[in-house]
Design an enzyme around this catalytic site. Structure first.
Site, PDB file in Angstrom:
ATOM      1  N   GLY A  80      51.245  72.953   5.573  1.00  0.00           N
ATOM      2  CA  GLY A  80      50.968  74.511   4.493  1.00  0.00           C
ATOM      3  C   GLY A  80      49.475  74.035   4.642  1.00  0.00           C
ATOM      4  CB  ALA A  81      46.919  76.273   2.417  1.00  0.00           C
ATOM      5  CE  LYS A 123      47.686  75.373   8.646  1.00  0.00           C
ATOM      6  NZ  LYS A 123      46.522  74.993   7.304  1.00  0.00           N
ATOM      7  CB  ALA A 149      36.470  81.165  14.862  1.00  0.00           C
ATOM      8  CB  ALA A 206      38.681  83.058   9.841  1.00  0.00           C
ATOM      9  CG  HIS A 238      36.969  75.075   9.292  1.00  0.00           C
ATOM     10  ND1 HIS A 238      38.252  74.258   9.844  1.00  0.00           N
ATOM     11  CD2 HIS A 238      38.012  75.300   8.062  1.00  0.00           C
ATOM     12  CE1 HIS A 238      39.514  74.611   9.450  1.00  0.00           C
ATOM     13  NE2 HIS A 238      39.520  75.555   8.537  1.00  0.00           N
ATOM     14  CB  ALA A 288      29.928  70.738   8.777  1.00  0.00           C
ATOM     15  CG  ASP A 339      41.625  76.062  12.326  1.00  0.00           C
ATOM     16  OD1 ASP A 339      42.970  77.202  12.063  1.00  0.00           O
ATOM     17  OD2 ASP A 339      41.563  75.044  12.654  1.00  0.00           O
TER      18      ASP A 339
END
Length: 176
Positions: A10-11, A15, A33, A35, A49, A51, A83
């Protein structure tokens, strides 16, 4: 043959941190990535992320053409961390691309890729039923994607409160 891992949760479940750990020990792992920073809040998330990863990570960004990038980046003895698949799926649906075809293409290609491939995806089926048709369609597509990938990945883990639970394959530590 790939050493494929699907990391579900989940959020804020941990993970992504687990996926990073599965790539430790590889000389030049690739972080793929999906996003896109459409606003300041998302840009801040992306920066957090970044960092969390060490400077040895190579960053590639690909919001839509995941299969093409995986074919390009996967290598024997290497590691690619994707991700996340949830954002990739969202990007596909936002562009009105066929998520079912994209899921099938990814599942057919994944077992043929060399090296370690770690895929991060959200488990959405444990919450409330979305109140819009688009929300329900997205939840259903996410469930189909996760099930299909779980069928082809060698290892599947579910992460809860930062703790990985092996669902398929042997529990994994770092690079063998």
């Amino acid at each position: 043959m790939s050493d494929s891992h699907l990391v579900l949760g989940g959020a804020r479940s941990g993970k992504s941190r687990r996926a990073l750990a599965l790539c430790e020990g590889f000389a030049a792992p690739v972080f793929l990535a999906t996003a896109e920073a459409h606003d300041a809040e998302m840009q801040a998330r992306i920066e957090r992320h970044r960092a969390e990863r060490g400077s040895h990570w190579h960053l590639r960004e690909e919001p839509l053409l995941l299969c093409e990038r995986l074919l390009e980046l996967a290598s024997p003895g290497g590691a690619v961390l994707v991700d996340c698949l949830t954002l990739w799926l969202s990007n596909l649906m936002h562009q009105q691309l066929d998520a079912e075809i994209a899921t099938r293409e990814l599942c057919e290609m994944l077992p043929q890729l060399p090296g370690r491939i770690v895929l991060v995806s959200n488990e959405l089926g444990l919450g409330l039923v979305p109140d819009t048709a688009l929300g329900r369609a997205f939840r259903d597509a996410q469930g189909h994607l996760n099930q299909a990938l779980a069928g082809v990945c060698e290892h599947v883990e579910f992460v809860v409160a930062g703790l990985p639970l092996a669902l398929k394959g042997r529990p994994q530590g770092h690079r063998a």
